[in-house]
Design an enzyme around this catalytic site. Sequence first.
Site, mmCIF file in Angstrom:
data_model
loop_
_atom_site.group_PDB
_atom_site.id
_atom_site.type_symbol
_atom_site.label_atom_id
_atom_site.label_comp_id
_atom_site.label_asym_id
_atom_site.label_seq_id
_atom_site.Cartn_x
_atom_site.Cartn_y
_atom_site.Cartn_z
ATOM 1 N N CYS A 154 0.838 -1.202 0.000
ATOM 2 C CA CYS A 154 0.000 0.000 0.000
ATOM 3 C C CYS A 154 0.875 1.255 0.000
ATOM 4 O O CYS A 154 1.385 1.672 1.041
ATOM 5 C CB CYS A 154 -0.932 -0.001 1.217
ATOM 6 S SG CYS A 154 -1.980 1.460 1.314
ATOM 7 N N CYS B 124 -0.418 4.121 2.127
ATOM 8 C CA CYS B 124 -0.175 3.967 3.564
ATOM 9 C C CYS B 124 1.293 4.229 3.903
ATOM 10 O O CYS B 124 1.593 4.866 4.910
ATOM 11 C CB CYS B 124 -0.495 2.547 4.044
ATOM 12 S SG CYS B 124 -1.982 1.827 3.365
ATOM 13 N N ASP B 125 2.206 3.719 3.103
ATOM 14 C CA ASP B 125 3.602 3.657 3.527
ATOM 15 C C ASP B 125 4.576 4.519 2.719
ATOM 16 O O ASP B 125 5.745 4.627 3.089
ATOM 17 C CB ASP B 125 4.084 2.192 3.485
ATOM 18 C CG ASP B 125 3.278 1.314 4.441
ATOM 19 O OD1 ASP B 125 2.863 1.827 5.494
ATOM 20 O OD2 ASP B 125 3.056 0.136 4.136
#
Length: 311
Positions: A136, A139-140
């Site tokens: 992701c 997300c990261d």
Amino acid sequence: MAEYVAKLIIIGSGPAGYSAGIYAARAGLDPIIISGFEVGGQLTMTASVENFPGLTQSVSGLELMERMHQQALNFGVKIINDRITEVDLCTSPFVLSTENGNCCKTQTLIIATGASAKWLNIETEKRYIGRGISTCATCDGFFYKNKPVAIVGGGNSAAIEALYLTNFASKVYMIHRRDELRADSILQQRLKKNPKIEIVWNSIIEEFFGREDISGIKIKNVLTDERKLIDVSGVFLAIGHKPNTELFKKYLDLDADGYIITRPKSTMTNIEGVFAAGDVQDNAFRQAVIAVGSGAMAAIEAQRYLASKET
Ligand code: NDP
């Protein structure tokens, strides 16, 4: 062997499942969550979450899910650590069977079984999940400011995520197994124009390196067999997701990719009393915060459905 009888059963213990449980418990539905054996779902593999509103300091995905779990328990949600192996959605109440030999009967059902990211399944991969390997970028990606990263895949997700990663990373290697992308042409044009992106054609990752976190990958050109080492601090996999809908395909309308179809602005499925929330019905966003929202929607809709049956 036990028999559970409920007004509402929620299958899945990711953000959508817990959110549905919390809302339903506060609405007096005495819900039961059947958590599955990978309690907490996909987010537990994320090392650090900081874009979830309300978090003033980053927490690990595992901790965030433990907090949701505890919050659900605080409101009286019954959480059963078991896995549904069979469902009968033609009967009323719906009947579910579990791996541990239990039977559940429920007037309404919320399916929050999520979608599983596909992995490369190469030997060194597991060791670096959450230590440089992520599925992701939203997300990261933020954790790779001014660092080189790689993304694997040639579809729309890989293209969108590669472009997104250029906001942070110093360089983005897009590793694709063929000589042609399946991403939309407008995205392909953007990829080609972006000076930070280098598409590495006809190539696959053979190995990940790094003492604790990833520091490099070995790639192989599948046409020439030539091997090359590339220094990267992160590797993002964007090779597709598989919605966990196998159990329901006999009963529910699914789209071409296997995701549950819900009515617009609703979590209702084609069967009255069955709702779907989170990634299992979301092919577009796959974000915890969105799953949480749709879990709440499903609980509210289940509560309204039950109330309509009582009057
Ligand atoms: P896709 O299935 O479209 O693409 C997956 C990519 O990963 C392909 O390029 C595939 O290669 C590659 N791949 C698959 N398995 C492996 C493997 N084992 N090793 C290396 N590479 C691999 O998945 P997406 O997640 O990109 O998209 C899923 C659906 O969602 C699509 O319909 C897409 O269009 C849609 N989508 C739409 C968006 C939008 O904004 N409109 C955004 C994101 C997704 P190959 O090409 O060789 O098969």
